[in-house]
Structures are given as C-alpha cells and as structure tokens.
Design a protein around this motif. Structure first.
Motif, PDB file in Angstrom:
ATOM      1  N   ALA A   1       0.403  13.320  11.319  1.00 46.97           N
ATOM      2  CA  ALA A   1       1.583  11.630  11.522  1.00 46.97           C
ATOM      3  C   ALA A   1       2.418  11.614   9.893  1.00 46.97           C
ATOM      4  N   TRP A   2       3.219  12.455  10.045  1.00 46.76           N
ATOM      5  CA  TRP A   2       3.520  12.828   8.763  1.00 46.76           C
ATOM      6  C   TRP A   2       4.993  11.589   8.372  1.00 46.76           C
ATOM      7  N   GLY A   3       4.978  11.094   7.202  1.00 51.31           N
ATOM      8  CA  GLY A   3       6.234   9.797   6.852  1.00 51.31           C
ATOM      9  C   GLY A   3       5.430   8.939   7.402  1.00 51.31           C
ATOM     10  N   HIS A   4       3.671   8.614   7.651  1.00 55.41           N
ATOM     11  CA  HIS A   4       3.189   7.682   7.719  1.00 55.41           C
ATOM     12  C   HIS A   4       2.429   7.336   6.775  1.00 55.41           C
ATOM     13  N   MET A   5       2.024   5.997   6.601  1.00 56.48           N
ATOM     14  CA  MET A   5       0.826   6.100   6.248  1.00 56.48           C
ATOM     15  C   MET A   5      -0.018   4.741   6.585  1.00 56.48           C
ATOM     16  N   THR A   6      -1.492   4.564   5.935  1.00 58.67           N
ATOM     17  CA  THR A   6      -2.534   3.456   6.335  1.00 58.67           C
ATOM     18  C   THR A   6      -2.114   2.229   6.134  1.00 58.67           C
TER      19      THR A   6
ATOM     20  N   ASP B   1      -7.228  11.784   8.254  1.00 57.10           N
ATOM     21  CA  ASP B   1      -7.167  11.883  10.198  1.00 57.10           C
ATOM     22  C   ASP B   1      -6.214  12.169  10.430  1.00 57.10           C
ATOM     23  N   ALA B   2      -4.837  10.631   9.692  1.00 55.20           N
ATOM     24  CA  ALA B   2      -3.751  10.921   9.840  1.00 55.20           C
ATOM     25  C   ALA B   2      -2.511  12.427   9.792  1.00 55.20           C
ATOM     26  N   VAL B   3      -3.481  13.203   8.902  1.00 58.85           N
ATOM     27  CA  VAL B   3      -2.926  14.442   9.207  1.00 58.85           C
ATOM     28  C   VAL B   3      -3.083  15.048   9.480  1.00 58.85           C
ATOM     29  N   HIS B   4      -4.703  15.074  10.218  1.00 54.07           N
ATOM     30  CA  HIS B   4      -4.613  16.120  11.140  1.00 54.07           C
ATOM     31  C   HIS B   4      -4.201  15.770  13.056  1.00 54.07           C
ATOM     32  N   ALA B   5      -3.354  14.790  11.856  1.00 53.40           N
ATOM     33  CA  ALA B   5      -2.975  13.979  13.918  1.00 53.40           C
ATOM     34  C   ALA B   5      -1.035  14.133  13.000  1.00 53.40           C
TER      35      ALA B   5
END
Ligand code: F6P
Length: 344
Positions: free
Chosen positions: A303-308, A297-301
């Motif tokens: 949200a580069w440079g973030h982690m779950t 989901d983060a990839v599709h948002a």
C-alpha cells in the motif's frame, strides 16, 4: 522483506511503541529484516542505521522519545538529496520504508513516493493532533494529560493568591491540546489559533469572574493563538534554525496586557517540551502499537503512498496525499459548544 523505518519531526510519546510493533510483527510473522535510520532523513542520506530486532525492543514500550533519534528537514533541502535517497534504497536493497512523522514528515514522504515512486508507508504522529485523515494521533492523549495535571496544580496556587494564570500549551497551528486540556482543567478562557482573540473580551470575562469574589482564573493559550487584527500591537516574527516561525511566548505578551487592563496579578507558565517528554499514556501505547502493526501489514499489502489512520476506532489506510501540506483544525463545535460554555 528489508524494511527501513525512520522517525521524523518533533518527537512524541509512543514512537518507540510503533517501532516495537513493526519489529515484532515484521520479524515474527513476516520474517522481515527491519533497519532503523538514525535522525530521520539525515540517516537515510548519510547511511546511518541501526538494526532492529525483537530482542532489542525490550523495555521500549513505555519509553518516551525515539530510540532512532529525530530531526526536522528533508532530502529536498539538501543538494543531491533525492539522488542520495534513491541510492540508499538501491544499495541497501530496501523493499520498503516506514516513515513515522507529523505533517512535515508525511508531506515529504508523500512527495518522495509521488515524485520518485519510492515504496513508502506513513504513520501519523504528533502531540498536536493536527494531521488530516486520522481522527487522532498518538502523543496527543499523553500531552493533554500532562497539561491537565499542570492546570490542576496551578488552580491551588492561583486561588491562594487570587491571580490570573496564563498557561501556554503547544499547538502552533491548531488548538487541540488547548481545547482538551482547557475543558479537562476547568479553564476560564481558552485561546486557540483557529479563533483570533480580542484581548478586551478576554479581560471582560476575567473582570466579571473576579467581581463574583475570590475567583482566580486559568487562561489556557495555545502557542499559535493570535490577537484579532488591530486589537494588539503586532509582533516581529522570530525563526528557528529550520526556518519555522518560533511560536513560543504568546502568553508572555498577554500577561502585561491583562495586568494593565484588569489590575489583576498575572503569572505565566509555559509548559513547552514537558508536554512532549516522558512515558506515553496507556491510550497512546495502544494506539501506537495498532499503528505499528497496521504499517507493517500495509508494507506487505504494497500500500505505497498510504498511511495508517484511526477512523471510528478502526485502523484504516488512507492516501498520504490527504494529509500532505495540510493541518487539521480543532473541532470548532467542541470549542464553541462545550469549552466556551464554561468560560467566565
Ligand atoms: O510537534 C509539534 C510541536 O509540538 C509544536 O506544537 C511546537 O510548535 C513544535 O513542536 C516545537 O518543536 P521544536 O521545539 O522541536 O521545534
């Protein structure tokens, strides 16, 4: 999207569950193509890949280890490593890379995103539970259970022989496994990296306990636990192939000191990599699955440079800069207000 995925650092139970979740949601909901890089950053630099689809994920959920293989080390340590990584992204048409790793891998992932602007999302893992920014990492729950099972078994033989058992668990910089397994296993003393120990104090506790009768003792010691300055002879550091200090063996140093000071027969059990191997617990399977879904989901948002991360039982995204280059120490309140109540 074309999404790459790698697992880096020491393995831990639950890695395959993350991969499975990324592939499942990526392929079924987003129509992604997911490409696995073999052996962490080596696979990115040497272009060694494996295509991952829902079909190939069958049977992966309960499997320990990582089907992609893992390594320590990074592109920063190889001549031309950074250029090679960028070229892999370009040549393969990668839209994103998911990096599943502990402190070392997440630091590298953060740096690559920061220095080169690469579209990277992180997923924290480690049995050590020492990643800053998340309440828990998967692999920890399984490792604690494995260590607790071992301690339970050691109680009976320790009692039969009226011995001291030193159980060394993993945790090079933090005492999470030692503290949790020690509480769960009824340890007489727990030694952790965050609190340098005094061997004389440890022996005083053991003597007092044994004076009450045939009370065998279990001492749980994290591999990174250190004697307080001046309390024991210092030891020369030994390094592994990637230049990290080898931690294993503190219990071997302690055993003769305890025997000599107390006269109690003492034995050592090094649990070592048994804590990292095998099938993940149900808790870790669920956590790893939630992190995998959060990552795609983060990839599709974008949200580069973030982690779950897990915060109050919610999967959230936090900047990897929060975790990079840091180690999360054990909750000292848990150590001082819960674990130590049962010392002695
Ligand atoms: O994954 C972290 C860890 O479990 C540490 O506690 C331990 O020191 C280290 O791995 C050992 O890993 P390896 O033998 O793979 O270098």
């Amino acid at each position: 999207m074309r999404v790459g995925l790698l697992t880096g650092g020491g393995d831990c139970p639950g890695l395959n569950a993350v991969i499975r979740a990324v592939v499942r949601k990526g392929e079924m909901e987003y129509g992604d193509e997911v490409i696995g890089f073999l052996d962490a950053w080596d696979g990115v630099m040497d272009r060694r890949t494996m295509s991952l689809d829902v079909h190939s994920m069958r049977g992966m959920l309960p499997k320990g280890g990582t089907l992609l293989g893992t390594r320590r080390g990074s592109p920063y340590e190889r001549d031309g490593g950074l250029e090679t990584v960028v070229k892999t992204f370009d040549d393969m048409g990668l839209d994103a890379l998911i990096v599943v790793g502990g402190n070392g891998s997440l630091t590298v992932a953060h740096n690559l995103h920061h220095d080169l602007g690469l579209p990277i999302v992180g997923v924290p893992k480690t049995i050590d539970n020492d990643v800053v920014g998340t309440d828990i990492t998967f692999g920890f729950n399984t490792a604690v259970q494995t260590a607790t099972d071992a301690i339970d078994r050691l109680h009976t033989t320790a009692e039969s022989h009226d011995r001291v058992m030193l159980v060394e668990v993993m945790g090079r910089d933090s005492g999470w496994i030692a503290t949790h397994a020690g509480i769960a296993g009824g340890a007489t003393v727990i030694l952790i990296p965050e609190q340098p120990f005094d061997i004389d104090e440890v022996c005083t506790i053991l003597r007092a306990r044994h004076q009450r009768g045939r009370y065998a003792s279990i001492v749980v010691v994290a591999e990174g636990a250190e004697p307080a300055a001046g309390t024991m002879p210092s030891q020369e550091k030994v390094y592994d192939l990637v230049g990290r200090v080898r931690r294993r063996g503190v219990a071997d140093r302690l055993a003769p000191e305890i025997e000599q000071r107390t006269g109690f027969e003492t034995r050592v059990v090094l649990l070592g990599h048994i804590q990292r191997g095998g099938t993940p617990s149900a808790y870790d399977r669920v956590l790893a699955t939630r992190f995998g879904l959060g990552a795609i989901d983060a990839v599709h948002a974008g949200a580069w440079g973030h982690m779950t991360a897990m915060r109050a039982d919610e999967v959230v995204l936090v900047p990897m800069s929060e975790a990079a280059g840091k180690t999360r120490p054990v909750d000292l309140a848990l150590y001082q207000n819960v674990a130590s109540v049962f010392f002695g």
